[in-house]
Design an enzyme around this catalytic site. Structure first.
Site, PDB file in Angstrom:
ATOM      1  N   SER A 127       0.750  -1.231   0.115  1.00 49.13           N
ATOM      2  CA  SER A 127       0.152  -0.041   0.064  1.00 49.13           C
ATOM      3  C   SER A 127       0.809   1.320   0.120  1.00 49.13           C
ATOM      4  O   SER A 127       1.905   1.264   0.488  1.00 49.13           O
ATOM      5  CB  SER A 127      -1.023  -0.017   1.180  1.00 49.13           C
ATOM      6  OG  SER A 127      -1.463   1.344   1.411  1.00 49.13           O
ATOM      7  N   TYR A 151      -1.599  -0.706  10.852  1.00 50.30           N
ATOM      8  CA  TYR A 151      -2.126  -1.446   9.432  1.00 50.30           C
ATOM      9  C   TYR A 151      -0.745  -1.245   8.539  1.00 50.30           C
ATOM     10  O   TYR A 151      -0.298  -2.177   7.877  1.00 50.30           O
ATOM     11  CB  TYR A 151      -3.323  -0.711   8.790  1.00 50.30           C
ATOM     12  CG  TYR A 151      -3.618  -0.947   7.467  1.00 50.30           C
ATOM     13  CD1 TYR A 151      -3.659  -2.238   6.973  1.00 50.30           C
ATOM     14  CD2 TYR A 151      -3.329   0.075   6.367  1.00 50.30           C
ATOM     15  CE1 TYR A 151      -3.881  -2.734   5.457  1.00 50.30           C
ATOM     16  CE2 TYR A 151      -3.419  -0.308   5.009  1.00 50.30           C
ATOM     17  CZ  TYR A 151      -3.715  -1.513   4.576  1.00 50.30           C
ATOM     18  OH  TYR A 151      -3.953  -1.844   3.281  1.00 50.30           O
ATOM     19  N   LYS A 155       2.104  -3.787   6.809  1.00 51.12           N
ATOM     20  CA  LYS A 155       2.389  -3.867   5.431  1.00 51.12           C
ATOM     21  C   LYS A 155       4.073  -3.883   5.245  1.00 51.12           C
ATOM     22  O   LYS A 155       4.697  -4.374   4.329  1.00 51.12           O
ATOM     23  CB  LYS A 155       1.756  -2.799   4.526  1.00 51.12           C
ATOM     24  CG  LYS A 155       0.165  -3.171   4.338  1.00 51.12           C
ATOM     25  CD  LYS A 155      -0.007  -4.256   3.464  1.00 51.12           C
ATOM     26  CE  LYS A 155      -1.675  -4.630   3.354  1.00 51.12           C
ATOM     27  NZ  LYS A 155      -1.983  -5.832   2.766  1.00 51.12           N
TER      28      LYS A 155
HETATM   29  P1  NAD Z   1     -11.063  -7.178   1.464  1.00 53.90           P
HETATM   30  O1  NAD Z   1     -11.286  -7.249   2.799  1.00 53.90           O
HETATM   31  O2  NAD Z   1     -12.122  -7.152   0.495  1.00 53.90           O
HETATM   32  O3  NAD Z   1     -10.364  -8.201   0.820  1.00 53.90           O
HETATM   33  C1  NAD Z   1      -9.604  -9.283   1.809  1.00 53.90           C
HETATM   34  C2  NAD Z   1      -9.745 -10.652   1.772  1.00 53.90           C
HETATM   35  O4  NAD Z   1      -9.183 -11.538   2.543  1.00 53.90           O
HETATM   36  C3  NAD Z   1     -11.177 -11.058   2.334  1.00 53.90           C
HETATM   37  O5  NAD Z   1     -11.914 -11.709   1.336  1.00 53.90           O
HETATM   38  C4  NAD Z   1     -11.005 -11.660   3.770  1.00 53.90           C
HETATM   39  O6  NAD Z   1     -12.205 -12.274   4.095  1.00 53.90           O
HETATM   40  C5  NAD Z   1      -9.656 -12.159   3.440  1.00 53.90           C
HETATM   41  N1  NAD Z   1      -8.689 -12.751   4.412  1.00 53.90           N
HETATM   42  C6  NAD Z   1      -8.492 -11.761   5.451  1.00 53.90           C
HETATM   43  N2  NAD Z   1      -7.655 -12.279   6.560  1.00 53.90           N
HETATM   44  C7  NAD Z   1      -7.597 -13.645   6.012  1.00 53.90           C
HETATM   45  C8  NAD Z   1      -6.903 -14.873   6.546  1.00 53.90           C
HETATM   46  N3  NAD Z   1      -6.110 -14.745   7.693  1.00 53.90           N
HETATM   47  N4  NAD Z   1      -7.158 -15.946   5.887  1.00 53.90           N
HETATM   48  C9  NAD Z   1      -7.844 -15.944   4.624  1.00 53.90           C
HETATM   49  N5  NAD Z   1      -8.305 -15.081   4.157  1.00 53.90           N
HETATM   50  C10 NAD Z   1      -8.428 -13.940   4.776  1.00 53.90           C
HETATM   51  O7  NAD Z   1      -9.888  -6.108   0.822  1.00 53.90           O
HETATM   52  P2  NAD Z   1      -9.259  -5.581  -0.367  1.00 53.90           P
HETATM   53  O8  NAD Z   1      -9.787  -4.175  -0.361  1.00 53.90           O
HETATM   54  O9  NAD Z   1      -9.655  -6.651  -1.550  1.00 53.90           O
HETATM   55  O10 NAD Z   1      -8.022  -5.742  -0.172  1.00 53.90           O
HETATM   56  C11 NAD Z   1      -7.084  -6.644  -0.563  1.00 53.90           C
HETATM   57  C12 NAD Z   1      -5.803  -6.591   0.055  1.00 53.90           C
HETATM   58  O11 NAD Z   1      -5.170  -5.231  -0.802  1.00 53.90           O
HETATM   59  C13 NAD Z   1      -5.431  -6.223   1.396  1.00 53.90           C
HETATM   60  O12 NAD Z   1      -4.026  -7.063   1.882  1.00 53.90           O
HETATM   61  C14 NAD Z   1      -5.428  -4.847   1.596  1.00 53.90           C
HETATM   62  O13 NAD Z   1      -4.718  -4.583   2.531  1.00 53.90           O
HETATM   63  C15 NAD Z   1      -4.747  -4.552   0.180  1.00 53.90           C
HETATM   64  N6  NAD Z   1      -4.990  -3.039  -0.052  1.00 53.90           N
HETATM   65  C16 NAD Z   1      -6.199  -2.553  -0.197  1.00 53.90           C
HETATM   66  C17 NAD Z   1      -6.438  -1.111  -0.616  1.00 53.90           C
HETATM   67  C18 NAD Z   1      -7.647  -0.807  -0.773  1.00 53.90           C
HETATM   68  O14 NAD Z   1      -8.116   0.494  -0.528  1.00 53.90           O
HETATM   69  N7  NAD Z   1      -8.880  -1.816  -0.716  1.00 53.90           N
HETATM   70  C19 NAD Z   1      -5.347  -0.493  -0.566  1.00 53.90           C
HETATM   71  C20 NAD Z   1      -4.114  -0.874  -0.148  1.00 53.90           C
HETATM   72  C21 NAD Z   1      -3.915  -2.112  -0.175  1.00 53.90           C
HETATM   73  C1  UD1 Z   2      -7.240   5.242   3.271  1.00 60.58           C
HETATM   74  C2  UD1 Z   2      -6.534   4.732   4.723  1.00 60.58           C
HETATM   75  C3  UD1 Z   2      -5.151   4.293   3.989  1.00 60.58           C
HETATM   76  C4  UD1 Z   2      -5.467   3.093   3.074  1.00 60.58           C
HETATM   77  C5  UD1 Z   2      -6.539   3.731   1.927  1.00 60.58           C
HETATM   78  C6  UD1 Z   2      -7.107   2.497   0.976  1.00 60.58           C
HETATM   79  C7  UD1 Z   2      -6.544   6.326   6.382  1.00 60.58           C
HETATM   80  C8  UD1 Z   2      -5.868   7.483   7.299  1.00 60.58           C
HETATM   81  N1  UD1 Z   2      -5.900   6.050   5.486  1.00 60.58           N
HETATM   82  O1  UD1 Z   2      -6.529   6.236   2.793  1.00 60.58           O
HETATM   83  O2  UD1 Z   2      -4.034   3.604   4.741  1.00 60.58           O
HETATM   84  O3  UD1 Z   2      -4.397   2.395   2.215  1.00 60.58           O
HETATM   85  O4  UD1 Z   2      -7.514   4.239   2.893  1.00 60.58           O
HETATM   86  O5  UD1 Z   2      -7.869   3.008   0.265  1.00 60.58           O
HETATM   87  O6  UD1 Z   2      -7.477   5.782   6.938  1.00 60.58           O
HETATM   88  N2  UD1 Z   2     -12.715  11.618   3.228  1.00 60.58           N
HETATM   89  C9  UD1 Z   2     -13.794  12.360   3.430  1.00 60.58           C
HETATM   90  N3  UD1 Z   2     -14.927  11.832   3.954  1.00 60.58           N
HETATM   91  C10 UD1 Z   2     -15.029  10.280   4.279  1.00 60.58           C
HETATM   92  C11 UD1 Z   2     -14.011   9.598   3.717  1.00 60.58           C
HETATM   93  C12 UD1 Z   2     -12.741  10.258   3.106  1.00 60.58           C
HETATM   94  O7  UD1 Z   2     -13.794  13.546   3.237  1.00 60.58           O
HETATM   95  O8  UD1 Z   2     -15.894  10.150   4.567  1.00 60.58           O
HETATM   96  C13 UD1 Z   2     -11.404  12.127   2.340  1.00 60.58           C
HETATM   97  C14 UD1 Z   2     -10.166  11.813   3.229  1.00 60.58           C
HETATM   98  O9  UD1 Z   2     -10.008  13.044   4.131  1.00 60.58           O
HETATM   99  C15 UD1 Z   2      -9.171  11.794   1.810  1.00 60.58           C
HETATM  100  C16 UD1 Z   2     -10.040  11.360   0.873  1.00 60.58           C
HETATM  101  O10 UD1 Z   2     -11.505  11.393   1.130  1.00 60.58           O
HETATM  102  O11 UD1 Z   2      -8.665  13.185   1.732  1.00 60.58           O
HETATM  103  C17 UD1 Z   2      -9.824   9.684   0.729  1.00 60.58           C
HETATM  104  O12 UD1 Z   2     -10.072   9.093   1.595  1.00 60.58           O
HETATM  105  P1  UD1 Z   2     -10.100   7.554   1.775  1.00 60.58           P
HETATM  106  O13 UD1 Z   2     -10.985   7.089   0.809  1.00 60.58           O
HETATM  107  O14 UD1 Z   2     -10.353   7.368   3.234  1.00 60.58           O
HETATM  108  O15 UD1 Z   2      -8.789   7.007   1.486  1.00 60.58           O
HETATM  109  P2  UD1 Z   2      -7.431   7.393   2.389  1.00 60.58           P
HETATM  110  O16 UD1 Z   2      -7.449   8.438   3.303  1.00 60.58           O
HETATM  111  O17 UD1 Z   2      -6.325   8.020   1.079  1.00 60.58           O
END
Ligand code: NAD
Ligand code: UD1
Length: 349
Positions: A127, A151, A155
């Protein structure tokens, strides 16, 4: 040519289910391991509806070494994409042990089992959160790491572990060293254009896009815009939003890159997956209103703790070495989010 089997941890989740679609469409066999702690198996039925192909699904926790061993013995994957993890920043501050156990210990068990089965190609969901606070707004991969919450630190720790693994192995096992791509996602949003799979957050969403979508559909009364006094173009926070389909295509590109020069003798490399430019909270609201014809009820609220004003990716390394860049626009991201939300107002339920 034999068909490769890719094992996808967390494959029932938001990004994982989209990755399953792209992998199946690209001709891979797909095995999913997911404990369904933050997802529903319905997502995988929908993957089948979209592609006409099935994944093999195991409901299991990646920390269960015995189960994981049996799955590897049976399925013989050549590559793993590791999405399984917990991802809520606020929750990670309240329950750090849970996050380190799931994200860090879970990855240790997974890589131990991979090692035992001589499976050494890994794509890891990292991330942009791993980057430390800096005066730069555009993040390149060589910026220092310095996550500011459990979190993010989970990572960053996993990245360190994987770098150490690859370094040790490239000396002692040059015949089959680790090849590891650490993909640092910026802000994934959007959904598959069928509207069959998408993000289905538990409870009230933490992130902007699902929150806006739930206000638009009438599930939530009002969006709080966290701060309008940042030093940005309109005072609201700016982020690099990336369509989930572009994002998962980056994973396929990483698998193909394992046969390219930078990975031939084993390596662990980080790549930013982002567009290279940002949009503000107000940009998102305005685009949502234009595309959906709905007005978004919002109020300006105080800044959220831990938020930065503005950051976005430098995605040049991914272009150069993975031959990958984003193709979709903000309009695509908003239209696809709305298509998913309006067809599935209650998510997968
Ligand atoms: P998500 O929660 O939808 O998917 C994660 C999946 O992993 C879920 O289906 C959950 O049931 C499964 N899981 C969690 N712990 C587990 C375990 N111990 N064993 C087996 N399964 C397990 O989240 P996502 O948004 O699809 O994210 C996927 C990955 O990408 C995560 O590692 C997250 O940290 C990373 N990531 C997500 C974002 C984002 O904004 N969505 C941003 C940066 C990184
Ligand atoms: C957040 C997480 C980041 C994670 C990412 C995944 C925090 C501090 N950071 O990032 O660790 O990897 O999500 O996508 O939680 N906002 C509003 N109102 C809301 C929600 C968000 O104004 O209800 C604004 C936030 O202040 C930010 C932008 O929207 O400026 C995006 O927010 P968000 O979608 O939560 O993502 P990040 O903060 O970038």
């Amino acid at each position: 040519m034999s068909i490769h089997t890719v094992l996808v941890t967390g494959g029932a989740g938001y990004i994982g289910s989209h990755a399953c679609v792209e992998l199946l469409n690209s001709g891979f066999n797909v095995v999913v391991v997911d404990n369904l702690s933050n997802s529903k198996a319905t997502s995988l039925d929908r993957v089948k509806q979209i592609t006409g192909k099935s994944v093999r699904f195991y409901e299991a926790d990646i920390r269960d070494k015995e189960k994981l061993n049996n799955i590897f013995t049976k399925e013989k994957p050549t590559t793993v994409i590791h999405f399984a993890g917990l991802k809520a920043v606020g929750e990670s501050c309240e329950q750090p042990h849970l996050y380190y156990h799931n994200n860090v210990f879970g990855t240790l068990v997974l890589t131990e089992v991979m090692q035992e089965h001589n499976v050494k190609q890994l794509v890891f969901s990292s991330s942009a959160t791993v980057y430390g606070i800096t005066d730069k707004t555009q993040y390149s991969e060589d910026l220092p790491i310095g996550a500011i919450n459990p979190y993010g630190r989970s990572k960053a720790m996993v990245e360190d572990i994987l770098r150490d693994l690859a370094a040790a192995d490239s000396k002692t096992k040059p015949d089959k060293p680790w090849k590891i791509a650490l993909l640092r996602y910026f802000n994934p949003i959007g959904a598959h254009d069928s509207g069959l799979i998408g993000e289905d957050p538990n409870g009230i969403p933490n992130n902007l896009m699902p929150y806006v979508a739930q206000v638009a559909i009438g599930k939530l009364p009002q969006l709080s815009v966290f701060g309008d006094d940042y030093p940005t173009k309109d005072g609201t926070g700016v982020r690099d939003y990336i369509h989930v389909i572009d994002l998962v295509k980056g994973h396929i590109s990483a698998i193909h890159a394992f046969n390219k020069e930078q990975f031939l003798s084993g390596n662990c490399k980080a790549y930013n997956l982002g567009a290279g430019h940002g949009y503000s909270v107000l940009d998102i609201i305005n685009t949502f209103e234009k595309i959906t014809g709905k007005s978004i009820n919002y109020k300006i609220s105080p800044r959220r703790n831990g938020d930065l004003a503005e950051y976005y990716a430098n995605p040049e390394l991914a272009l150069k070495e993975l031959n990958w860049k984003v193709e979709k626009t903000l309009k695509d991201m908003v239209a696809d989010t709305w298509n998913w939300q309006s067809k599935n107002p209650q998510g997968y339920q």
